[in-house]
Design a protein around this motif. Sequence first.
Motif, PDB file in Angstrom:
ATOM      1  N   ARG A   1      48.683  36.107  41.255  1.00 18.11           N
ATOM      2  CA  ARG A   1      47.675  35.395  40.469  1.00 18.11           C
ATOM      3  C   ARG A   1      46.461  36.309  40.281  1.00 18.11           C
ATOM      4  O   ARG A   1      46.380  37.367  40.873  1.00 18.11           O
ATOM      5  CB  ARG A   1      47.267  34.094  41.171  1.00 18.11           C
ATOM      6  CG  ARG A   1      46.958  34.316  42.641  1.00 18.11           C
ATOM      7  CD  ARG A   1      45.915  33.437  43.203  1.00 18.11           C
ATOM      8  NE  ARG A   1      44.622  33.676  42.591  1.00 18.11           N
ATOM      9  CZ  ARG A   1      43.827  34.713  42.883  1.00 18.11           C
ATOM     10  NH1 ARG A   1      44.188  35.628  43.776  1.00 18.11           N
ATOM     11  NH2 ARG A   1      42.669  34.856  42.283  1.00 18.11           N
TER      12      ARG A   1
ATOM     13  N   ALA B   1      43.614  37.376  36.992  1.00 17.64           N
ATOM     14  CA  ALA B   1      43.864  37.858  35.633  1.00 17.64           C
ATOM     15  C   ALA B   1      44.454  39.276  35.548  1.00 17.64           C
ATOM     16  O   ALA B   1      45.503  39.470  34.914  1.00 17.64           O
ATOM     17  CB  ALA B   1      42.578  37.742  34.810  1.00 17.64           C
TER      18      ALA B   1
ATOM     19  N   ARG C   1      51.842  31.097  32.302  1.00 21.47           N
ATOM     20  CA  ARG C   1      50.529  30.459  32.487  1.00 21.47           C
ATOM     21  C   ARG C   1      49.718  30.736  31.213  1.00 21.47           C
ATOM     22  O   ARG C   1      49.809  31.835  30.667  1.00 21.47           O
ATOM     23  CB  ARG C   1      49.787  30.998  33.721  1.00 21.47           C
ATOM     24  CG  ARG C   1      50.431  30.584  35.045  1.00 21.47           C
ATOM     25  CD  ARG C   1      49.565  31.016  36.230  1.00 21.47           C
ATOM     26  NE  ARG C   1      48.448  30.103  36.454  1.00 21.47           N
ATOM     27  CZ  ARG C   1      47.417  30.383  37.271  1.00 21.47           C
ATOM     28  NH1 ARG C   1      47.355  31.552  37.895  1.00 21.47           N
ATOM     29  NH2 ARG C   1      46.451  29.507  37.456  1.00 21.47           N
TER      30      ARG C   1
ATOM     31  N   ASP D   1      38.896  34.947  33.622  1.00 21.83           N
ATOM     32  CA  ASP D   1      40.283  34.941  33.131  1.00 21.83           C
ATOM     33  C   ASP D   1      40.345  35.249  31.644  1.00 21.83           C
ATOM     34  O   ASP D   1      41.389  35.664  31.119  1.00 21.83           O
ATOM     35  CB  ASP D   1      40.934  33.597  33.421  1.00 21.83           C
ATOM     36  CG  ASP D   1      41.137  33.447  34.914  1.00 21.83           C
ATOM     37  OD1 ASP D   1      40.214  32.961  35.594  1.00 21.83           O
ATOM     38  OD2 ASP D   1      42.185  33.876  35.408  1.00 21.83           O
TER      39      ASP D   1
ATOM     40  N   ASN E   1      36.774  30.876  33.660  1.00 22.01           N
ATOM     41  CA  ASN E   1      37.116  31.302  35.021  1.00 22.01           C
ATOM     42  C   ASN E   1      37.498  30.077  35.844  1.00 22.01           C
ATOM     43  O   ASN E   1      37.469  28.942  35.351  1.00 22.01           O
ATOM     44  CB  ASN E   1      35.941  32.064  35.655  1.00 22.01           C
ATOM     45  CG  ASN E   1      36.338  32.772  36.938  1.00 22.01           C
ATOM     46  OD1 ASN E   1      37.364  33.459  36.977  1.00 22.01           O
ATOM     47  ND2 ASN E   1      35.579  32.612  37.995  1.00 22.01           N
ATOM     48  N   LYS E   2      37.863  30.310  37.067  1.00 16.53           N
ATOM     49  CA  LYS E   2      38.336  29.257  37.969  1.00 16.53           C
ATOM     50  C   LYS E   2      37.401  28.045  37.966  1.00 16.53           C
ATOM     51  O   LYS E   2      36.189  28.193  37.973  1.00 16.53           O
ATOM     52  CB  LYS E   2      38.452  29.858  39.381  1.00 16.53           C
ATOM     53  CG  LYS E   2      38.879  28.918  40.472  1.00 16.53           C
ATOM     54  CD  LYS E   2      40.161  28.185  40.185  1.00 16.53           C
ATOM     55  CE  LYS E   2      41.345  29.108  39.942  1.00 16.53           C
ATOM     56  NZ  LYS E   2      42.550  28.351  39.474  1.00 16.53           N
TER      57      LYS E   2
END
Length: 320
Positions: free
Chosen positions: A44, A46, A82, A226, A236-237
């Motif tokens: 995982r 990016a 994804r 990301d 992003n997260k």
Amino acid sequence: MRTIDWVDGAVEIIDQTVLPKEVRVLRLHTVPELVAAIQSLAVRGAPALGVAGAFGVALAARVHADDPAALAAAVTRVENARPTAVNLARGVRRAAAQLHRGPDAVLAEACAIRDEEVAASQAMAVRGADLVVELCGARPRLLTHCNTGGLAAVVLGTALGVVYELHRRGALAGVVASETRPLLQGARLTAWELSRWGIEHRVAVDSAGPFLMARGEVDGVILGADRICANGDVINKIGTYAHALGARRAGLPFIVVAPESTVDVSTPSGDAVPIEDRGAAEITPWSDAVNPAFDVTPRDLVTAIVTDQRVIRLDRGNRI
Ligand SMILES: CSC[C@@H](O)[C@@H](O)C(=O)COP(=O)(O)O
């Protein structure tokens, strides 16, 4: 140590689902195995997803050399594993552009992507550390979110690479690792990497971040991305947006570190980005749930973006 690589005809990764309890190396021989590893977040982050995607095309090229339809289907499966981090589709397309030259050319391109990410991490660490000292002070206390270390980027990392470089220079006073619900990339992975580097840190629940900023316990926020859109919006997260709001309220720099491979000028703004929803099972067995894995931080909350090639000062009106 490379956290993803091509070794003896297979993709080797450190299985991020079992860290920090166990350091387990997985060997992925087939596209279905690789796709499963991507979807379970065994691999995982990016930049690492870009490398994984390219290696996935290399696997497909070997297995389906004589079956163009099966090859195309396998490549599409990897690309769609994804949706949010632009690196995955980008790595897949770059490697797939070499398919007409044969499996060895595809593998060479995938290895080039891996090597470029290694070089990018090193460049970001130096440029990012210089900027952090300029914006946050000579020995700052930093808050970071999710995991942006070597696990997410082959070696060293993006934002966490900057943290490492500051530590190496003796220019770091402390790190708060935001735990990163629900899969705990901060509490499990970032804490593990910081421990291995001998960097003192504290884990905090995600919702503590803005309060710690308001209470004066950190001097800046540094994290990854990301996807960075043409207008400067940062994907992003999940939890990143809340930290950005907290940083703005507290008057703190909010710094995003990501390689050029994460900058996507073909996506105009955050509204256009597919945000992965990972379903209810990850967060509750009792109810329906909404579980966006990423959020959009609008460009006006971002102080600066550091890439391997430049510093983009959004606070000064610089454009992507
Ligand atoms: C250098 S990694 C930057 C981002 O990819 C990272 O912050 C992140 O959001 C990762 O999400 P994940 O769902 O763990 O793949």
